[in-house]
Scaffold this active site. Structure first.
Site, PDB file in Angstrom:
ATOM      1  N   ASN A  11      51.961  43.310  29.224  1.00  0.00           N
ATOM      2  CA  ASN A  11      51.186  44.537  29.044  1.00  0.00           C
ATOM      3  C   ASN A  11      52.005  45.443  28.135  1.00  0.00           C
ATOM      4  O   ASN A  11      53.010  46.006  28.557  1.00  0.00           O
ATOM      5  CB  ASN A  11      50.942  45.191  30.416  1.00  0.00           C
ATOM      6  CG  ASN A  11      50.254  46.544  30.299  1.00  0.00           C
ATOM      7  OD1 ASN A  11      49.845  46.948  29.218  1.00  0.00           O
ATOM      8  ND2 ASN A  11      50.139  47.230  31.424  1.00  0.00           N
ATOM      9  N   LYS A  13      51.223  48.222  26.900  1.00  0.00           N
ATOM     10  CA  LYS A  13      50.936  49.649  27.114  1.00  0.00           C
ATOM     11  C   LYS A  13      50.723  50.346  25.763  1.00  0.00           C
ATOM     12  O   LYS A  13      50.149  49.758  24.850  1.00  0.00           O
ATOM     13  CB  LYS A  13      52.039  50.279  27.968  1.00  0.00           C
ATOM     14  CG  LYS A  13      52.241  49.492  29.289  1.00  0.00           C
ATOM     15  CD  LYS A  13      53.098  50.165  30.305  1.00  0.00           C
ATOM     16  CE  LYS A  13      53.180  49.298  31.554  1.00  0.00           C
ATOM     17  NZ  LYS A  13      53.963  49.894  32.627  1.00  0.00           N
ATOM     18  N   HIS A  96      44.977  49.251  36.363  1.00  0.00           N
ATOM     19  CA  HIS A  96      46.424  49.445  36.305  1.00  0.00           C
ATOM     20  C   HIS A  96      46.779  50.777  36.971  1.00  0.00           C
ATOM     21  O   HIS A  96      46.023  51.743  36.876  1.00  0.00           O
ATOM     22  CB  HIS A  96      46.899  49.428  34.849  1.00  0.00           C
ATOM     23  CG  HIS A  96      48.383  49.340  34.770  1.00  0.00           C
ATOM     24  ND1 HIS A  96      49.196  50.436  34.900  1.00  0.00           N
ATOM     25  CD2 HIS A  96      49.205  48.269  34.619  1.00  0.00           C
ATOM     26  CE1 HIS A  96      50.461  50.047  34.825  1.00  0.00           C
ATOM     27  NE2 HIS A  96      50.497  48.734  34.656  1.00  0.00           N
ATOM     28  N   GLU A  98      48.659  53.025  36.124  1.00  0.00           N
ATOM     29  CA  GLU A  98      48.684  54.164  35.198  1.00  0.00           C
ATOM     30  C   GLU A  98      47.278  54.703  34.950  1.00  0.00           C
ATOM     31  O   GLU A  98      47.102  55.862  34.577  1.00  0.00           O
ATOM     32  CB  GLU A  98      49.396  53.744  33.897  1.00  0.00           C
ATOM     33  CG  GLU A  98      50.899  53.604  34.144  1.00  0.00           C
ATOM     34  CD  GLU A  98      51.590  52.573  33.296  1.00  0.00           C
ATOM     35  OE1 GLU A  98      51.062  52.172  32.250  1.00  0.00           O
ATOM     36  OE2 GLU A  98      52.698  52.152  33.702  1.00  0.00           O
ATOM     37  N   GLU A 168      51.219  45.193  41.816  1.00  0.00           N
ATOM     38  CA  GLU A 168      52.221  46.010  41.130  1.00  0.00           C
ATOM     39  C   GLU A 168      52.558  47.230  41.991  1.00  0.00           C
ATOM     40  O   GLU A 168      51.841  48.249  41.938  1.00  0.00           O
ATOM     41  CB  GLU A 168      51.680  46.489  39.772  1.00  0.00           C
ATOM     42  CG  GLU A 168      51.335  45.369  38.824  1.00  0.00           C
ATOM     43  CD  GLU A 168      51.419  45.818  37.364  1.00  0.00           C
ATOM     44  OE1 GLU A 168      52.191  45.211  36.625  1.00  0.00           O
ATOM     45  OE2 GLU A 168      50.741  46.779  36.992  1.00  0.00           O
ATOM     46  N   GLY A 174      58.314  50.355  35.689  1.00  0.00           N
ATOM     47  CA  GLY A 174      59.069  51.137  34.706  1.00  0.00           C
ATOM     48  C   GLY A 174      60.274  51.858  35.281  1.00  0.00           C
ATOM     49  O   GLY A 174      60.861  52.718  34.634  1.00  0.00           O
ATOM     50  N   SER A 214      59.027  45.995  36.822  1.00  0.00           N
ATOM     51  CA  SER A 214      60.431  45.759  36.451  1.00  0.00           C
ATOM     52  C   SER A 214      60.827  44.278  36.460  1.00  0.00           C
ATOM     53  O   SER A 214      61.956  43.938  36.826  1.00  0.00           O
ATOM     54  CB  SER A 214      61.368  46.579  37.337  1.00  0.00           C
ATOM     55  OG  SER A 214      61.128  47.968  37.143  1.00  0.00           O
TER      56      SER A 214
END
Ligand code: 13P
Length: 252
Positions: A11, A13, A96, A98, A168, A174, A214
């Site tokens: 991904n 991003k 996701h 985010e 996730e 991150g 990560s």
């Protein structure tokens, strides 16, 4: 136990330049060798078409990072599943963290996207995961349960063949704080049990469940060899061909 392939997706991003994206895709495609692991990249929407050209004739699959639930309409800035298919996507990520936490996308909203993408003929990587505060208050399983039941409402067993779940944990994305292999395995086993309850053992046994958060070359092998971990959804480490390919090799 069903023999499931491993599936590693990158991904990207909102990273890469157009030139950098094409180079990265080419380097991944040429570095794969005869790997049996399924591999996908999910570049920024604007680069999908160019990356599709680079990937033509290779085994690397193409995914979008997001889609809208309507085929067309007055939805400024959005892309429909049909548009993503037309530029060569086989997959789209849905849900996701985010998008859930940065853009307020709810389970009901994501459910509409899942239906639209699957009906159009895209496969989906459907993301779920708990916040740190939820893990610390022992709510991980109930959060995953709610996200699966809400997000997959009305999706048929037949459509589940085109669904990949990405677990996730939000606290691992991150942050450099990776879930332990045991934490990942426990969550994945829970997801598989929940899907078995919703769709039966056969659908659950065939379901691919990726871990994301990560994942790096030095922690990928132990994570990816957990019995219910079928691959990875990789953020930061997917932006360099060397580290992404090392993760793909660790899966094999
Ligand atoms: P990182 O690998 O950078 O933690 O990101 C994970 C992720 O969000 C993939 O979708």
């Amino acid at each position: 136990m069903a023999l499931r392939p491993k599936f590693v997706a990158g991904n990207w991003k909102m990273y890469t330049t157009l030139g950098g994206a094409k180079e990265l895709a080419a380097a991944i495609a040429s570095g794969l060798g005869d790997s049996r692991t399924m591999v996908a990249v999910c570049p920024p929407t604007l680069w999908l078409s160019a990356v599709a050209d680079v990937l033509k004739g290779t085994s690397v699959l193409l995914g979008a990072q997001n889609c809208h639930f309507e085929k067309e309409g007055a939805y400024t800035g959005e892309s429909s599943p049909q548009m993503l298919l037309e530029v060569g996507c086989q997959y789209t990520i849905v849900g996701h963290s985010e998008r859930r936490h940065g853009f307020g996308e709810t389970d009901a909203f994501l459910n509409k996207k899942a239906h639209a993408a699957l009906s159009a003929g895209l496969k989906i990587i459907f993301c779920i995961g708990e916040l740190l505060s939820e893990r610390e208050t022992a709510q991980t399983e109930s959060v995953l349960n709610t996200q699966l039941i809400g997000g997959l409402a009305g999706i048929t067993a037949e459509q589940m063949k085109h669904v990949v779940i990405a677990y996730e944990p939000v606290w691992a994305i991150g942050t450099g704080k990776v879930a332990t292999p045991q934490q990942a395995q426990d969550a994945h086993a829970y997801v598989r049990r929940t899907i078995a309850g919703m769709y039966g053992e056969n659908v659950a046994a065939a379901l691919l469940i990726q871990y994301g958060g990560s994942v790096k070359p030095d922690n990928a092998a132990t994570l990816l060899h957990q019995p219910d971990v079928d691959g990875a959804l990789v953020g930061g480490a997917s932006l360099k061909a060397d580290s992404f390919l090392a993760i793909v090799r660790a899966a094999g």
